[in-house]
Design an enzyme around this catalytic site. Structure first.
Site, mmCIF file in Angstrom:
data_model
loop_
_atom_site.group_PDB
_atom_site.id
_atom_site.type_symbol
_atom_site.label_atom_id
_atom_site.label_comp_id
_atom_site.label_asym_id
_atom_site.label_seq_id
_atom_site.Cartn_x
_atom_site.Cartn_y
_atom_site.Cartn_z
ATOM 1 N N LEU A 47 0.925 -1.325 0.117
ATOM 2 C CA LEU A 47 0.012 -0.026 0.060
ATOM 3 C C LEU A 47 0.954 1.267 -0.105
ATOM 4 O O LEU A 47 1.972 1.452 0.727
ATOM 5 C CB LEU A 47 -0.843 -0.052 1.234
ATOM 6 C CG LEU A 47 -1.900 -1.008 1.424
ATOM 7 C CD1 LEU A 47 -2.711 -0.956 2.666
ATOM 8 C CD2 LEU A 47 -3.109 -0.785 0.273
ATOM 9 N N ASP A 48 0.649 2.295 -0.911
ATOM 10 C CA ASP A 48 1.491 3.457 -0.886
ATOM 11 C C ASP A 48 1.418 4.000 0.377
ATOM 12 O O ASP A 48 0.639 3.881 1.312
ATOM 13 C CB ASP A 48 1.376 4.239 -2.088
ATOM 14 C CG ASP A 48 -0.142 4.813 -2.384
ATOM 15 O OD1 ASP A 48 -0.826 4.564 -1.375
ATOM 16 O OD2 ASP A 48 -0.359 5.253 -3.378
ATOM 17 N N VAL A 49 2.100 4.955 0.636
ATOM 18 C CA VAL A 49 2.458 5.755 1.856
ATOM 19 C C VAL A 49 1.216 6.480 2.427
ATOM 20 O O VAL A 49 0.757 6.446 3.285
ATOM 21 C CB VAL A 49 3.469 6.892 1.916
ATOM 22 C CG1 VAL A 49 3.689 7.596 3.078
ATOM 23 C CG2 VAL A 49 4.902 6.042 1.782
ATOM 24 N N SER A 51 -1.997 5.331 1.607
ATOM 25 C CA SER A 51 -2.873 4.419 1.809
ATOM 26 C C SER A 51 -3.007 3.898 2.986
ATOM 27 O O SER A 51 -1.924 3.521 3.630
ATOM 28 C CB SER A 51 -2.877 3.438 0.643
ATOM 29 O OG SER A 51 -3.044 4.134 -0.731
ATOM 30 N N ARG A 148 -0.355 2.189 -8.119
ATOM 31 C CA ARG A 148 -1.480 3.250 -7.773
ATOM 32 C C ARG A 148 -2.689 3.104 -8.420
ATOM 33 O O ARG A 148 -3.506 4.173 -8.925
ATOM 34 C CB ARG A 148 -1.046 4.770 -7.738
ATOM 35 C CG ARG A 148 0.165 4.955 -6.987
ATOM 36 C CD ARG A 148 0.715 6.319 -7.053
ATOM 37 N NE ARG A 148 1.444 6.746 -5.576
ATOM 38 C CZ ARG A 148 0.827 7.808 -4.842
ATOM 39 N NH1 ARG A 148 0.093 8.647 -5.557
ATOM 40 N NH2 ARG A 148 1.162 7.999 -3.784
#
Length: 189
Positions: A47-49, A51, A148
């Site tokens: 999960l990106d930062v 999220s 993303r």
């Protein structure tokens, strides 16, 4: 003797990197800040930062590869900037054009539907308030996971993502796991 693999589910908070090493050496929290994981533990997908939500970890590379395959649905609750309509829902369901690795890509058909505000606890950094206009929530279920992708999908239909929370991978649900909580489980499949 056969090594017994270990598996974990966590509720990744906003602002954390989904890895154990920070190559950029920025002052961001890492997964190892949440728990004393055994050597060889890896995140299954990321999960990106900005999220939040469900993240699976394992010491078993075969389990990781299986779950990252297109066999498992990933469900996200997404707060978007604006009011989503059935028109945008249909576009998300049939596939939208996004950029990926410098090329145009049409997402595979998935599931999407409007949901009520899921009432998640406020995150550590406020998103915005009602003075900036209305927001709405959508559930998006996909089996692929391009970089993303969900954020790019909502932007492609004119509704930028404000908050993204993964709530399910396959049959494993985030449920009432608290933010930053780590739970060891017997298996992930």
């Amino acid at each position: 003797m056969i090594k017994k693999h270990r598996h974990f589910i966590i509720h990744k908070p906003w602002g954390m990197i989904s890895q154990f090493v920070n190559p950029a050496k920025r002052k961001k929290k890492l997964l190892g800040d949440l728990h004393d994981f055994p050597a060889g533990t890896m995140a299954i997908g990321r999960l990106d930062v900005p999220s939040e939500g469900l993240l699976l970890l394992t010491t078993d590379g075969k389990v990781s590869a299986e779950i990252r395959s297109h066999k498992y649905e990933k469900e996200y609750y997404v707060q978007v900037d604006g009011i989503i309509t059935q028109k945008e829902i249909e576009q998300l369901q049939t596939g939208v054009e996004i950029g990926f690795n410098g090329k145009k890509y049409i997402t595979k058909p998935g599931k999407a539907f409007i949901i009520d505000d899921p009432k998640f606890p406020l995150r550590s950094m406020k998103i915005r308030d009602e003075r900036h206009g209305p927001t709405s929530w959508v559930s998006i279920i996909i089996t692929e996971g391009k970089f993303r992708q969900v954020r790019k999908m909502t932007a492609a239909v004119g509704l930028p993502t404000l908050r993204l929370i993964r709530v399910r991978i396959g049959k494993i649900e985030l449920g009432n796991l608290k933010i930053s909580e780590v739970k060891e489980v017997d298996n992930l499949m």
